[in-house]
Motif scaffolding. Structure first.
Motif, short mmCIF file in Angstrom:
data_model
loop_
_atom_site.label_atom_id
_atom_site.label_comp_id
_atom_site.label_asym_id
_atom_site.label_seq_id
_atom_site.Cartn_x
_atom_site.Cartn_y
_atom_site.Cartn_z
N GLU A 119 16.83 -22.55 21.09
CA GLU A 119 17.28 -21.18 20.86
C GLU A 119 16.20 -20.18 21.30
N ALA A 120 14.95 -20.47 20.96
CA ALA A 120 13.86 -19.58 21.34
C ALA A 120 13.70 -19.54 22.86
N GLU A 121 13.75 -20.70 23.50
CA GLU A 121 13.59 -20.74 24.95
C GLU A 121 14.74 -20.03 25.65
N ALA A 122 15.94 -20.14 25.10
CA ALA A 122 17.08 -19.44 25.68
C ALA A 122 16.88 -17.93 25.57
N GLY B 133 12.75 -13.83 13.55
CA GLY B 133 12.88 -12.65 12.71
C GLY B 133 14.26 -12.03 12.87
N ARG B 134 14.41 -10.83 12.35
CA ARG B 134 15.71 -10.16 12.44
C ARG B 134 16.09 -9.85 13.88
N TRP C 93 6.15 -14.37 18.35
CA TRP C 93 4.89 -14.90 17.83
C TRP C 93 4.26 -13.86 16.90
N GLU C 94 3.60 -14.34 15.84
CA GLU C 94 2.97 -13.44 14.89
C GLU C 94 1.46 -13.67 14.88
N GLY C 95 0.69 -12.60 14.99
CA GLY C 95 -0.75 -12.71 14.96
C GLY C 95 -1.40 -11.47 15.51
#
Length: 222
Positions: A45-48, A82-83, A88-90
């Protein structure tokens, strides 16, 4: 190089149990904890969403070690949903343009001669009689420097994965001829991004950190 990421996760857990784990730089931040792994469906899903297939060794890390957490310096930025989708978080992760990850990462940055010339033009306070005039001149110069080093075009096709403190970071290239390699970001020190070693991949970078951390906790106490 095939990496047993499950074994890597076990080695990280062993570091967490070491009484000397705190001696490893950044360990107090990530505490040698790896976040839960991504499922294959989550990764797909992320890669799509990004329109790219992430480098294979980093995919292995996400699927079998963790979505983020323990790693070089203050750790690997986690990949989370996320929404508004995956991100990525940082500290500095938002510097990456997720909508442009499919674009080839530009190996060549700004013309070194142009950068050197601009640095030579840096306004010096002692050359101004009025501090307000210096501030105006310096702000205008700083905007030119930011346009040369910090514009979004410089980091398309890459994600920011780690920070070392003091605004220095590491990027993973996900598109273009340098796909899969780690690039160091010391632009805060007014130098361009540069490859970390000779085609250092995510897997090599992570394993080198892990081996150094293990050596640190085994070394005789000083």
């Amino acid at each position: 190089m095939t990496i047993d990421w499950i074994r890597v996760r076990e080695r990280v857990a062993a570091l967490a149990a070491s009484p000397r784990a705190a001696e490893v730089f950044g360990g107090h931040s990530h505490r040698f904890e790896l976040e839960p792994v991504l499922t294959p469906d989550e990764l797909a899903e992320a890669e799509a969403q990004f329109g790219v297939t992430l480098p294979e060794d980093y995919r292995g890390f996400l699927l079998h070690a963790g979505r983020g957490g323990a790693g070089p310096s203050y750790g690997i930025f986690p990949l989370r949903r996320g929404r508004d989708g995956w991100h990525w978080e940082g500290d500095g992760a938002d510097l990456a343009s997720l909508a442009r990850l499919r674009e080839p990462f530009p190996v060549q940055g700004p013309d070194p001669a142009a950068l050197d010339a601009l640095l030579a033009e840096r306004p010096e306070e002692e050359d101004f009689e009025d501090v307000d005039a210096f501030d105006v001149a310096y702000e205008a110069w700083d905007e030119r420097l930011a346009g040369l080093l910090w514009n979004e075009d410089r980091t398309v096709g890459a994600v920011c994965l780690c920070h070392h403190g003091c605004a220095t970071r590491e990027w993973l290239v996900v598109s273009g001829p340098e796909r899969g390699t780690i690039w160091s970001d010391d632009r805060v020190d007014e130098v361009d991004l540069r490859p970390r070693g000779e085609r250092t991949t995510f897997g090599r970078w992570y394993l080198e950190w892990l081996a150094e951390a293990e050596e640190r906790v085994r070394a005789p106490a000083r």
